[in-house]
Structure formats: C-alpha cells, structure tokens
Design a protein around this motif. Sequence first.
Motif, PDB file in Angstrom:
ATOM      1  N   GLU A   1      42.272 -15.314 -25.969  1.00 47.64           N
ATOM      2  CA  GLU A   1      41.547 -16.224 -27.108  1.00 47.64           C
ATOM      3  C   GLU A   1      42.148 -17.426 -28.013  1.00 47.64           C
ATOM      4  N   ASP A   2      43.245 -15.914 -28.445  1.00 41.74           N
ATOM      5  CA  ASP A   2      43.843 -16.715 -29.703  1.00 41.74           C
ATOM      6  C   ASP A   2      45.002 -17.634 -28.904  1.00 41.74           C
ATOM      7  N   LEU A   3      45.159 -18.189 -27.613  1.00 35.06           N
ATOM      8  CA  LEU A   3      45.652 -19.246 -27.513  1.00 35.06           C
ATOM      9  C   LEU A   3      45.144 -19.719 -26.650  1.00 35.06           C
ATOM     10  N   VAL A   4      43.455 -20.324 -26.414  1.00 34.22           N
ATOM     11  CA  VAL A   4      42.434 -20.757 -27.261  1.00 34.22           C
ATOM     12  C   VAL A   4      42.247 -21.346 -28.097  1.00 34.22           C
ATOM     13  N   ASP A   5      42.540 -20.463 -28.906  1.00 32.78           N
ATOM     14  CA  ASP A   5      42.371 -20.818 -30.063  1.00 32.78           C
ATOM     15  C   ASP A   5      43.810 -21.781 -30.734  1.00 32.78           C
ATOM     16  N   SER A   6      44.588 -21.803 -30.588  1.00 33.85           N
ATOM     17  CA  SER A   6      45.742 -22.435 -30.940  1.00 33.85           C
ATOM     18  C   SER A   6      45.351 -23.846 -30.433  1.00 33.85           C
ATOM     19  N   TRP A   7      45.742 -24.088 -29.001  1.00 32.44           N
ATOM     20  CA  TRP A   7      44.799 -24.978 -28.455  1.00 32.44           C
ATOM     21  C   TRP A   7      43.563 -25.939 -28.988  1.00 32.44           C
TER      22      TRP A   7
END
Length: 103
Positions: free
Chosen positions: A55-61
């Motif tokens: 979820e944090d990786l998607v948010d960062s993208w």
Amino acid sequence: KIRISGRHVFRTIGGSAALQGIAGGHMDSFDRIYDLYRDEFLRSASYKFNKVPLEDLVDSWQDSVISFFEQIRSGRITNLSCSIKTFLFLIGYRYIIKYKRHY
C-alpha cells in the motif's frame, strides 16, 4: 509515437512530447505515463524496499506521478535531463524513504 503492447511509448529525448502534452492539459499523456511505468516501479520498489507494505509503495507511486504532473503544469519542469521513467522512479523512491521512517 510508436505502439508497443497496446500502449503509447514516447520516443523523444526526455519525453518532451509527453511533457508538452501534460503542460497542455492532455490527461491522456498523464494516464499513459502512469500506466506505462507503474508495474515496473512496484516490482523494483518491492525488491529494494522489501519491508515496506505494498500500500505504501502504491502511495509513493501515486504521489510521485501527481508531483510530476503538478510540477509540469506549474511550469517548474519544462524539460528533463533524464528519462521520465528515471525521474519518476527517483521521486517515488524518495517518497518510500519518507514513508519508511514511520516503521
């Protein structure tokens, strides 16, 4: 532009066609960039930052693409000395590092 696997790929130095499209308010340029590099970014980021939740990786993208879009629309970015992919990945990795501080 050339077509690869049903997606448009920008074949200009620094993606100037894409930058001009976004600056001109063409959301299709924004959408193509988002879709073109998203999966590769998530694979790369999950390898480099394997303890960070997806979820944090998607948010960062998402944050990196939005930041890129806003900088182009505001005129802060008019050209790049690197590829759009390199620029977005760098911004995304910085957001991950920012999120990672919370763990």
